[in-house]
Design a protein around this motif. Structure first.
Motif, PDB file in Angstrom:
ATOM      1  N   MET A   1       0.829  -1.196   0.000  1.00  0.00           N
ATOM      2  CA  MET A   1       0.000   0.000   0.000  1.00  0.00           C
ATOM      3  C   MET A   1       0.863   1.245   0.000  1.00  0.00           C
ATOM      4  SD  MET A   1      -2.630  -1.295   2.905  1.00  0.00           S
ATOM      5  CE  MET A   1      -3.238   0.329   3.217  1.00  0.00           C
ATOM      6  N   HIS A   2       0.641   2.061  -0.999  1.00  0.00           N
ATOM      7  CA  HIS A   2       1.392   3.304  -1.097  1.00  0.00           C
ATOM      8  C   HIS A   2       2.894   3.050  -0.988  1.00  0.00           C
ATOM      9  CE1 HIS A   2      -1.414   6.838  -1.053  1.00  0.00           C
ATOM     10  NE2 HIS A   2      -2.228   5.806  -1.026  1.00  0.00           N
ATOM     11  N   GLN A  37      -2.633  -6.617   1.365  1.00  0.00           N
ATOM     12  CA  GLN A  37      -2.799  -5.284   0.800  1.00  0.00           C
ATOM     13  C   GLN A  37      -3.077  -5.362  -0.699  1.00  0.00           C
ATOM     14  OE1 GLN A  37       0.468  -2.644   2.212  1.00  0.00           O
ATOM     15  NE2 GLN A  37       1.122  -4.438   3.367  1.00  0.00           N
ATOM     16  N   ARG A  39      -2.286  -3.808  -4.297  1.00  0.00           N
ATOM     17  CA  ARG A  39      -1.329  -3.035  -5.081  1.00  0.00           C
ATOM     18  C   ARG A  39      -1.653  -3.217  -6.552  1.00  0.00           C
ATOM     19  NH1 ARG A  39       2.375  -5.671  -1.523  1.00  0.00           N
ATOM     20  NH2 ARG A  39       3.186  -4.314   0.126  1.00  0.00           N
ATOM     21  N   ARG A 117      -8.052  -0.842  -0.082  1.00  0.00           N
ATOM     22  CA  ARG A 117      -6.604  -0.864   0.149  1.00  0.00           C
ATOM     23  C   ARG A 117      -6.128  -2.220   0.669  1.00  0.00           C
ATOM     24  NH1 ARG A 117      -5.179   4.588   0.902  1.00  0.00           N
ATOM     25  NH2 ARG A 117      -3.048   3.893   1.287  1.00  0.00           N
ATOM     26  N   ASP A 153      -2.055   8.289   5.532  1.00  0.00           N
ATOM     27  CA  ASP A 153      -2.188   9.019   4.271  1.00  0.00           C
ATOM     28  C   ASP A 153      -2.174  10.523   4.514  1.00  0.00           C
ATOM     29  OD1 ASP A 153      -2.372   6.637   2.936  1.00  0.00           O
ATOM     30  OD2 ASP A 153      -4.516   6.785   2.487  1.00  0.00           O
TER      31      ASP A 153
END
Length: 285
Positions: A1-2, A37, A39, A117, A153
């Motif tokens: 994630m991120h 997660q 992606r 997510r 975030d």
């Protein structure tokens, strides 16, 4: 994630998933809990508690395939009482599911700002379906995890704004005010973070921001308490005592007490003088 984020503050979100699953397992009687997660629109299963094999580990689940893919596509919880016999899902992953002996499964998306997510699962190997109570517990765990991810975030977003502010000319008044807003916001965000390591890093970030306003050779730092600094940060933004209290979750009288204590320690007779001294000493930006 991120995973592409360029901030040094953000820890691996996998840690948050592991913590969520540990909490879920402790709070419920669900034999197997797992998740992962998302992606690039693919769910990667990576976290497991109660698994007997490695059959599901590292499995990539695509949208619309299997139970997890159904959840990924709909962004809504879903459950099956007998995975092998259920006709509402595709059976792309029957091999690893049967190898683990899983039968009843509930899957819940971790939704942040409208995007999935990750997904959390609860499963059993028996013939009795997990039921509504188990689903509710997994849903609650998912919401808690979504809140943690949302906080991370927001921290990333504000740090990106900070980098922009630091790249602008030092005399730009707007950017100076933005740095001060960021400092106050980071301190408030830290109060809502459950991750101790992330909370400590947020504290360190706010102190670095505060040092931007220090004199070239600042005076020795006055030992203000974290709450006294929180209150001064809000006052520095022009908040009244009542407004500062609402933002910090404190009673107005409590804000006044912290402010009086800070003024005494800073040898300041007014609120403005306290803010100015705090900035000079590197306590506020």
């Amino acid at each position: 994630m991120h995973s592409s984020t360029d901030t040094s503050l953000r820890p691996d979100d996998g840690d948050a998933f592991r913590q969520a699953l540990r909490s879920l397992h402790q709070r419920s009687r669900i034999p197997v809990v797992f998740g992962g997660q998302v992606r690039e629109h693919v769910l990667h299963l990576s976290q497991f508690i109660g698994a007997r094999t490695a059959a599901l580990r590292g499995l990539d689940v695509r949208a619309e395939t299997g139970l997890g893919g159904r959840v990924l596509a709909s962004a809504r919880p879903a459950a099956v009482a007998d995975y092998g016999a259920d006709r509402s899902i595709t059976h792309d992953y029957d091999g690893p599911v049967h190898a683990e002996g899983i039968r009843s499964v509930v899957a819940v998306p971790v939704v942040v700002a409208g995007a999935v997510r990750g997904v959390l699962y609860g499963a059993s190997r028996g013939t009795t379906p997990l039921g509504d109570r188990a689903t509710d517990v997994v849903v609650d765990a998912s919401r808690r995890l979504a809140g943690e991810v949302a906080v991370r975030d927001e921290v990333d977003r504000r740090l990106r704004l900070l980098r922009v502010a630091q790249s602008e000319p030092a005399g730009d008044r707007f950017m100076v005010e933005e740095v001060r807003e960021l400092h106050a916001e980071l301190r408030m965000i830290a109060q809502d973070v459950e991750d101790d390591a992330l909370r400590a890093r947020l504290g360190a970030a706010s102190r670095r921001l505060a040092a931007l306003g220090a004199a070239p050779e600042p005076e020795p730092v006055t030992p203000l308490s974290p709450r006294e600094i929180d209150v001064l940060a809000q006052i520095a933004l022009g908040c009244t005592n009542a407004e500062a209290g609402r933002r910090l979750g404190l009673r107005t009288e409590t804000v006044k007490a912290y402010l009086r204590s800070a003024m005494r320690k800073l040898d300041a007779r007014t609120r403005l003088a306290a803010v100015v001294t705090a900035r000079r000493r590197g306590l506020l930006p």
